[in-house]
Design a protein around this motif. Sequence first.
Motif, PDB file in Angstrom:
ATOM      1  N   SER A  28      32.923 -31.945  11.835  1.00 55.35           N
ATOM      2  CA  SER A  28      34.168 -31.855  11.084  1.00 55.35           C
ATOM      3  C   SER A  28      35.381 -31.986  11.989  1.00 55.35           C
ATOM      4  O   SER A  28      36.418 -32.475  11.574  1.00 55.35           O
ATOM      5  N   SER A  29      35.272 -31.568  13.242  1.00 54.60           N
ATOM      6  CA  SER A  29      36.407 -31.702  14.147  1.00 54.60           C
ATOM      7  C   SER A  29      36.688 -33.166  14.475  1.00 54.60           C
ATOM      8  O   SER A  29      37.773 -33.513  14.903  1.00 54.60           O
ATOM      9  N   TYR A  30      35.695 -34.027  14.258  1.00 57.36           N
ATOM     10  CA  TYR A  30      35.876 -35.464  14.455  1.00 57.36           C
ATOM     11  C   TYR A  30      36.121 -36.202  13.142  1.00 57.36           C
ATOM     12  O   TYR A  30      36.096 -37.416  13.079  1.00 57.36           O
ATOM     13  N   GLY A  31      36.284 -35.443  12.061  1.00 59.54           N
ATOM     14  CA  GLY A  31      36.553 -36.058  10.770  1.00 59.54           C
ATOM     15  C   GLY A  31      35.313 -36.608  10.088  1.00 59.54           C
ATOM     16  O   GLY A  31      35.400 -37.419   9.186  1.00 59.54           O
ATOM     17  N   ILE A  32      34.141 -36.177  10.525  1.00 59.96           N
ATOM     18  CA  ILE A  32      32.890 -36.642   9.939  1.00 59.96           C
ATOM     19  C   ILE A  32      32.379 -35.571   8.989  1.00 59.96           C
ATOM     20  O   ILE A  32      32.324 -34.394   9.330  1.00 59.96           O
ATOM     21  N   SER A  33      32.012 -35.979   7.786  1.00 59.13           N
ATOM     22  CA  SER A  33      31.456 -35.018   6.838  1.00 59.13           C
ATOM     23  C   SER A  33      30.206 -35.605   6.204  1.00 59.13           C
ATOM     24  O   SER A  33      30.020 -36.817   6.185  1.00 59.13           O
ATOM     25  N   LEU A  34      29.363 -34.724   5.723  1.00 56.25           N
ATOM     26  CA  LEU A  34      28.148 -35.153   5.035  1.00 56.25           C
ATOM     27  C   LEU A  34      28.418 -35.140   3.543  1.00 56.25           C
ATOM     28  O   LEU A  34      28.614 -34.085   2.968  1.00 56.25           O
ATOM     29  N   PRO A  35      28.423 -36.302   2.888  1.00 49.02           N
ATOM     30  CA  PRO A  35      28.777 -36.332   1.476  1.00 49.02           C
ATOM     31  C   PRO A  35      27.736 -35.754   0.536  1.00 49.02           C
ATOM     32  O   PRO A  35      28.082 -35.235  -0.495  1.00 49.02           O
ATOM     33  N   VAL A  36      26.451 -35.829   0.858  1.00 46.88           N
ATOM     34  CA  VAL A  36      25.434 -35.291  -0.039  1.00 46.88           C
ATOM     35  C   VAL A  36      25.223 -33.822   0.302  1.00 46.88           C
ATOM     36  O   VAL A  36      24.951 -33.475   1.437  1.00 46.88           O
ATOM     37  N   LYS A  37      25.359 -32.970  -0.693  1.00 47.21           N
ATOM     38  CA  LYS A  37      25.240 -31.534  -0.489  1.00 47.21           C
ATOM     39  C   LYS A  37      23.772 -31.120  -0.495  1.00 47.21           C
ATOM     40  O   LYS A  37      22.989 -31.594  -1.291  1.00 47.21           O
ATOM     41  N   THR A  38      23.431 -30.209   0.423  1.00 51.44           N
ATOM     42  CA  THR A  38      22.060 -29.711   0.486  1.00 51.44           C
ATOM     43  C   THR A  38      21.989 -28.237   0.130  1.00 51.44           C
ATOM     44  O   THR A  38      20.914 -27.687  -0.002  1.00 51.44           O
ATOM     45  N   ASP A  39      23.121 -27.593  -0.049  1.00 52.01           N
ATOM     46  CA  ASP A  39      23.180 -26.180  -0.405  1.00 52.01           C
ATOM     47  C   ASP A  39      22.714 -26.004  -1.848  1.00 52.01           C
ATOM     48  O   ASP A  39      23.217 -26.644  -2.760  1.00 52.01           O
ATOM     49  N   LYS A  40      21.733 -25.120  -2.062  1.00 58.11           N
ATOM     50  CA  LYS A  40      21.164 -24.921  -3.406  1.00 58.11           C
ATOM     51  C   LYS A  40      22.193 -24.375  -4.402  1.00 58.11           C
ATOM     52  O   LYS A  40      22.014 -24.508  -5.596  1.00 58.11           O
ATOM     53  N   SER A  41      23.264 -23.761  -3.925  1.00 57.62           N
ATOM     54  CA  SER A  41      24.274 -23.217  -4.833  1.00 57.62           C
ATOM     55  C   SER A  41      25.349 -24.256  -5.176  1.00 57.62           C
ATOM     56  O   SER A  41      26.281 -23.962  -5.909  1.00 57.62           O
ATOM     57  N   TYR A  42      25.205 -25.455  -4.666  1.00 61.95           N
ATOM     58  CA  TYR A  42      26.196 -26.502  -4.892  1.00 61.95           C
ATOM     59  C   TYR A  42      26.324 -26.830  -6.378  1.00 61.95           C
ATOM     60  O   TYR A  42      25.336 -26.902  -7.100  1.00 61.95           O
ATOM     61  N   VAL A  43      27.538 -27.055  -6.821  1.00 57.78           N
ATOM     62  CA  VAL A  43      27.800 -27.495  -8.186  1.00 57.78           C
ATOM     63  C   VAL A  43      28.648 -28.760  -8.091  1.00 57.78           C
ATOM     64  O   VAL A  43      29.695 -28.770  -7.446  1.00 57.78           O
ATOM     65  N   SER A  44      28.179 -29.819  -8.728  1.00 55.20           N
ATOM     66  CA  SER A  44      28.883 -31.100  -8.678  1.00 55.20           C
ATOM     67  C   SER A  44      30.217 -31.006  -9.412  1.00 55.20           C
ATOM     68  O   SER A  44      30.407 -30.139 -10.268  1.00 55.20           O
ATOM     69  N   PRO A  45      31.140 -31.905  -9.112  1.00 55.76           N
ATOM     70  CA  PRO A  45      32.433 -31.867  -9.792  1.00 55.76           C
ATOM     71  C   PRO A  45      32.281 -32.147 -11.284  1.00 55.76           C
ATOM     72  O   PRO A  45      31.370 -32.863 -11.697  1.00 55.76           O
ATOM     73  N   GLU A  46      33.171 -31.590 -12.072  1.00 55.14           N
ATOM     74  CA  GLU A  46      33.128 -31.826 -13.518  1.00 55.14           C
ATOM     75  C   GLU A  46      33.660 -33.201 -13.883  1.00 55.14           C
ATOM     76  O   GLU A  46      33.290 -33.756 -14.917  1.00 55.14           O
ATOM     77  N   THR A  47      34.527 -33.737 -13.051  1.00 51.59           N
ATOM     78  CA  THR A  47      35.092 -35.064 -13.297  1.00 51.59           C
ATOM     79  C   THR A  47      35.093 -35.869 -12.008  1.00 51.59           C
ATOM     80  O   THR A  47      35.007 -35.311 -10.914  1.00 51.59           O
ATOM     81  N   VAL A  48      35.198 -37.162 -12.157  1.00 54.47           N
ATOM     82  CA  VAL A  48      35.315 -38.083 -11.027  1.00 54.47           C
ATOM     83  C   VAL A  48      36.534 -38.959 -11.315  1.00 54.47           C
ATOM     84  O   VAL A  48      36.621 -39.568 -12.390  1.00 54.47           O
ATOM     85  N   ALA A  49      37.456 -39.003 -10.386  1.00 54.08           N
ATOM     86  CA  ALA A  49      38.682 -39.784 -10.569  1.00 54.08           C
ATOM     87  C   ALA A  49      38.353 -41.237 -10.893  1.00 54.08           C
ATOM     88  O   ALA A  49      37.568 -41.878 -10.199  1.00 54.08           O
ATOM     89  N   GLY A  50      38.931 -41.741 -11.984  1.00 55.28           N
ATOM     90  CA  GLY A  50      38.739 -43.117 -12.400  1.00 55.28           C
ATOM     91  C   GLY A  50      37.529 -43.355 -13.292  1.00 55.28           C
ATOM     92  O   GLY A  50      37.369 -44.436 -13.846  1.00 55.28           O
ATOM     93  N   ALA A  51      36.660 -42.345 -13.417  1.00 59.27           N
ATOM     94  CA  ALA A  51      35.474 -42.458 -14.271  1.00 59.27           C
ATOM     95  C   ALA A  51      35.640 -41.548 -15.482  1.00 59.27           C
ATOM     96  O   ALA A  51      36.399 -40.584 -15.449  1.00 59.27           O
ATOM     97  N   THR A  52      34.911 -41.838 -16.533  1.00 58.97           N
ATOM     98  CA  THR A  52      34.925 -41.015 -17.735  1.00 58.97           C
ATOM     99  C   THR A  52      33.680 -40.137 -17.735  1.00 58.97           C
ATOM    100  O   THR A  52      32.565 -40.651 -17.667  1.00 58.97           O
ATOM    101  N   THR A  53      33.886 -38.828 -17.793  1.00 55.02           N
ATOM    102  CA  THR A  53      32.754 -37.901 -17.854  1.00 55.02           C
ATOM    103  C   THR A  53      32.229 -37.872 -19.286  1.00 55.02           C
ATOM    104  O   THR A  53      33.016 -37.758 -20.236  1.00 55.02           O
TER     105      THR A  53
END
Length: 158
Positions: free
Chosen positions: A19-44
Amino acid sequence: MNFAKVLPLLTAGLLVSMSSYGISLPVKTDKSYVSPETVAGATTVDAAKAHELWKNRAWFVDPRKPEQYEAGRIPGSLNIEYDPGTPDQQLTEASLAAEVPKSEPVVFYCNAAGCDRSSWGAGLAVEWGWQEVYYFREGYPGWTKAGYCTAWSVKRRK
């Protein structure tokens, strides 16, 4: 040395370093993760709207791992895996364009709110210029809960 105690510390250190180099892992592996309710530009959409889109022949993209796709899927869906940072990564602008015209509706789904592959897929499709992108957050579990047919529900008669 107890590896089970050291591994979380190593993982945390690696993530802080990344993270200090601006690198992040986009796929979450944490079992408590909850996906976003909306996605910008898409229709939920909910299961009923997803089913309506399916009946109207919208494209469905399932970005889960092939073994999850094979275990059960929405009929007619395409399995274009989204697993960034691995050799298995298949969802690219070119791979999606080879299957789905940018002017046609496309629905992304995976394994409900605990899976972020569909939200990432929908977001990327919007970024890449698809004009009608739908995010089916309830995913395959929501589809089956609503009682809609699956790839496994129609069996061939002998």
